[in-house]
Motif scaffolding. Structure first.
Motif, PDB file in Angstrom:
ATOM      1  N   THR A 178      60.530   8.836 112.565  1.00  0.00           N
ATOM      2  CA  THR A 178      60.330  10.093 111.852  1.00  0.00           C
ATOM      3  C   THR A 178      60.946  10.062 110.458  1.00  0.00           C
ATOM      4  O   THR A 178      60.446  10.705 109.531  1.00  0.00           O
ATOM      5  CB  THR A 178      60.946  11.254 112.642  1.00  0.00           C
ATOM      6  OG1 THR A 178      62.250  10.854 113.118  1.00  0.00           O
ATOM      7  CG2 THR A 178      60.076  11.616 113.836  1.00  0.00           C
ATOM      8  N   SER A 185      65.904  13.447 114.050  1.00  0.00           N
ATOM      9  CA  SER A 185      66.165  14.199 112.822  1.00  0.00           C
ATOM     10  C   SER A 185      66.707  13.276 111.737  1.00  0.00           C
ATOM     11  O   SER A 185      66.866  12.071 111.937  1.00  0.00           O
ATOM     12  CB  SER A 185      67.174  15.318 113.102  1.00  0.00           C
ATOM     13  OG  SER A 185      68.483  14.781 113.223  1.00  0.00           O
ATOM     14  N   PHE A 241      58.386  13.923 118.154  1.00  0.00           N
ATOM     15  CA  PHE A 241      59.276  15.004 117.724  1.00  0.00           C
ATOM     16  C   PHE A 241      59.816  15.658 118.987  1.00  0.00           C
ATOM     17  O   PHE A 241      59.091  15.800 119.977  1.00  0.00           O
ATOM     18  CB  PHE A 241      58.527  16.060 116.904  1.00  0.00           C
ATOM     19  CG  PHE A 241      58.056  15.590 115.560  1.00  0.00           C
ATOM     20  CD1 PHE A 241      58.969  15.286 114.554  1.00  0.00           C
ATOM     21  CD2 PHE A 241      56.709  15.455 115.288  1.00  0.00           C
ATOM     22  CE1 PHE A 241      58.532  14.853 113.321  1.00  0.00           C
ATOM     23  CE2 PHE A 241      56.261  15.031 114.052  1.00  0.00           C
ATOM     24  CZ  PHE A 241      57.179  14.726 113.060  1.00  0.00           C
ATOM     25  N   ASN A 245      61.963  19.051 120.096  1.00  0.00           N
ATOM     26  CA  ASN A 245      62.581  20.330 119.734  1.00  0.00           C
ATOM     27  C   ASN A 245      63.082  20.975 121.024  1.00  0.00           C
ATOM     28  O   ASN A 245      62.298  21.532 121.797  1.00  0.00           O
ATOM     29  CB  ASN A 245      61.562  21.226 119.028  1.00  0.00           C
ATOM     30  CG  ASN A 245      62.215  22.344 118.229  1.00  0.00           C
ATOM     31  OD1 ASN A 245      63.358  22.703 118.473  1.00  0.00           O
ATOM     32  ND2 ASN A 245      61.478  22.891 117.284  1.00  0.00           N
ATOM     33  N   LYS A 276      68.175  17.117 117.867  1.00  0.00           N
ATOM     34  CA  LYS A 276      66.717  17.179 117.924  1.00  0.00           C
ATOM     35  C   LYS A 276      66.115  17.789 116.656  1.00  0.00           C
ATOM     36  O   LYS A 276      66.814  18.055 115.683  1.00  0.00           O
ATOM     37  CB  LYS A 276      66.300  17.954 119.171  1.00  0.00           C
ATOM     38  CG  LYS A 276      66.893  17.394 120.481  1.00  0.00           C
ATOM     39  CD  LYS A 276      66.489  15.960 120.753  1.00  0.00           C
ATOM     40  CE  LYS A 276      67.184  15.366 121.975  1.00  0.00           C
ATOM     41  NZ  LYS A 276      66.821  15.975 123.237  1.00  0.00           N
ATOM     42  N   ASN A 277      64.783  18.050 116.708  1.00  0.00           N
ATOM     43  CA  ASN A 277      64.027  18.447 115.511  1.00  0.00           C
ATOM     44  C   ASN A 277      63.925  19.952 115.339  1.00  0.00           C
ATOM     45  O   ASN A 277      62.821  20.477 115.181  1.00  0.00           O
ATOM     46  CB  ASN A 277      62.613  17.875 115.575  1.00  0.00           C
ATOM     47  CG  ASN A 277      62.569  16.390 115.332  1.00  0.00           C
ATOM     48  OD1 ASN A 277      62.324  15.643 116.250  1.00  0.00           O
ATOM     49  ND2 ASN A 277      62.792  15.961 114.099  1.00  0.00           N
ATOM     50  N   SER A 289      63.941  23.262 113.119  1.00  0.00           N
ATOM     51  CA  SER A 289      63.460  23.352 111.740  1.00  0.00           C
ATOM     52  C   SER A 289      64.468  24.042 110.830  1.00  0.00           C
ATOM     53  O   SER A 289      65.495  24.568 111.268  1.00  0.00           O
ATOM     54  CB  SER A 289      62.135  24.114 111.704  1.00  0.00           C
ATOM     55  OG  SER A 289      62.357  25.497 111.966  1.00  0.00           O
TER      56      SER A 289
END
Length: 537
Positions: free
Chosen positions: A32, A73, A327, A329, A437-438, A440
């Motif tokens: 990523t 991330s 990804f 989340n 984690k991803n 935002s």
């Protein structure tokens, strides 16, 4: 190598090696993010780490510590110095009688499991994978799925940290307790964990079993013993089929029995699913069919049609295959909020806005499966609670993991709106994101401070005491934590003296990078070095 670094290294008059290389490309496991650190360093001893930290201060460099890079991330991205602890992987002491073990912190969990087994020991719990370093698993709040266990770090008895001034400090529940509570989820921002002492337990095998069930049956038994019926329980929710794969396991004395092999569960099934996911990037409306076909082939097209079981050592049986670049989340929220969270998210995914009550349109959004559902309970732990432990303070915790695969490292088209809706719901239900984690930018430092309150303040106080200049601070930390500004600073753009800010991110390009982003730091030390050279001349 920068002449400034060479000059400062020679001035130390030290025989300690400086195992650094240039031209290294760092990437997360998922691809990523990519970054090009100025130096990539693999120390083999505490003395080498101490020298690296001393040089970083003298040369005005930031330090980032990395293991497997499994966090998707930009937490481990830097244009400065990247320190990998893979060569700091030795067993320093082990007592089969007491189960107390001391190891160097860079050891990977998979290697630690093999070594412990030689002495009849094992870790009490594991997450989904064992490729992380022990230090990385501790620093990011890694967990498994069991109401009899909390974070993996709860087995830690003491830690050694190499701080920004180069000194090594030991901490535990009774010795430097505030530092200990901060270091149990350090996010790499306190120093470099060099040594860990933890409590292992006698090695055990688990008997596990998995099969497909209607999601409605899982929700109906949610509060009547579903999660406590076995020591280890986890669920993979299939949002379009409205079914769930239920996996559970208990300790056993049965003889080992490997999982049955299946035509579709091997490499062929792996390739088929990967290519169907790739096709869905162009035609996302096929994803409900992909879910039905792929999971029907593995678990049967009707609930209970196929039951899989096995008996394995815990260090193998507790793991799962993460499959492809992704990804991730994931949020933690009180376990009792689970039925509401799943019901509303399911309604949103399937277009029922009245039930969902999520203020974002699902039109044109098609998501991947499965959505992982796991649990833990940190309230049972005897060890001090980490300041930044995301789990519930008052009872069991539910983790919802909205994974999106990246077939051939290409981003799925639903990512932004799906995660926007998912995070909105998680915040409304009082959830906290998994640090590694991803989540935002919509979930920023102000929101996170409200979620952690006094615990965040205590963590920040410890961090500022042990790293005044920001040797271990980067853009990710600035974005997500309420860090103090530089002394005397009067504006929000001021930073700590050695803190690194993100300058740019752009498509990385290159063979196999897909949609991965190249992360570029500000490299402020270059202007400082140039200024010093001008002054000297």
């Amino acid at each position: 190598m920068d002449p400034t670094v060479l000059r400062e290294l020679s001035s130390l008059l030290s025989a300690v090696p400086f195992p650094a290389i240039a031209d290294h490309i760092h990437s997360t496991w998922a691809g990523t993010f990519y970054s090009r650190p100025e130096l990539y360093i693999r120390p083999r001893s505490v003395a080498e780490i101490q020298q690296v930290v001393t040089l970083a201060h003298r040369c005005r460099r930031r330090i980032v510590t990395v293991g497997s890079g499994h966090s998707p991330s930009d937490l481990t991205c830097t244009s400065s110095w990247l320190v990998n602890l893979d060569d700091l992987n030795r067993i320093l002491g082990i007592s089969p009688k007491t189960g107390i073990v001391t190891v160097e912190a860079g050891i990977r969990l998979r290697d630690l499991g093999v070594e412990l087994e030689k002495y009849g020991l094992t870790l009490s719990n594991l997450g989904s994978i064992d490729s992380q370093s022990l230090a990385g698993a501790i620093a990011t709040g890694t967990h498994g799925s069991s109401l009899r266990h909390g974070l993996l770090s709860e087995c830690v008895l003491s830690l050694s940290l190499i701080l920004a001034d180069g000194h090594t400090v030991r901490c535990s529940a009774t010795d430097n307790p505030s530092l200990f509570r901060a270091a149990l989820v350090s996010l790499g921002a306190l120093g470099i964990i060099s040594e860990v002492t933890f409590q292992a337990e006698p090695a055990f095998r688990i008997a596990w079993r998995q099969s497909m069930h209607p999601l409605s049956s899982v929700l109906a038994s949610w509060s009547s013993g579903f999660w406590s019926s076995h020591e280890f329980v986890r669920v993979w929710w299939l949002p379009y089929m409205k079914n769930a794969i239920v996996w559970h396991a208990d300790k056993t004395n049965l003889l080992p029995r490997p999982p049955p092999r299946s035509f579709y569960g091997g490499i062929l099934g792996y390739r088929i699913y990967h290519n169907l996911l790739a096709l869905s990037n162009w035609f996302p409306w096929i994803l409900p069919w992909v879910e039905w076909f792929v999971f029907g082939m593995q678990y049967g097209f009707k609930p209970g049609a196929v039951v899989t079981d096995a008996v394995e050592p815990s260090r193998q049986g507790l793991l799962m295959d993460c499959l492809y670049s992704q990804f991730v989340n994931e949020w933690a929220l009180p376990l009792e909020k689970g039925p509401e969270a799943i019901t509303r998210l399911s309604a949103w995914i399937n277009g029922d806005m009245q039930t969902a009550r999520i203020p974002f349109s699902p039109k044109g959004v098609w998501v991947h499966c499965p959505i992982e559902v796991r649990v833990s309970d940190s309230t049972l732990a005897r060890s001090p609670r980490a300041y930044l432990d995301p789990t519930s303070r008052d009872g069991p915790t539910l983790y919802l993991n909205a994974t999106l695969y990246r077939p051939y490292r290409r981003d799925p088209p639903c990512k932004d709106r799906y995660y926007e809706a998912f995070e909105w719901l998680m915040r409304e239900l009082g959830g906290r994101p998994h640090w590694a984690k991803n989540f935002s930018r919509a979930t920023g430092r102000n929101e996170l401070h409200q979620l952690y309150g006094d615990d965040m303040d205590k963590w920040l106080k410890v961090r500022s005491e042990v790293d005044v200049d920001g040797v271990f601070v980067g853009e990710w930390h600035r974005r997500n934590l309420l860090l103090p500004l530089a002394a005397g600073a009067g504006d929000a753009d001021s930073v700590l003296p050695l803190e690194e800010r993100e300058k740019d991110r752009r498509p990385f390009g290159g063979c196999g990078a897909g949609d991965g982003l190249g992360w570029i730091g500000d490299k402020r030390w270059m202007s400082i070095s140039a200024s010093r050279s001008v002054l000297k001349s």
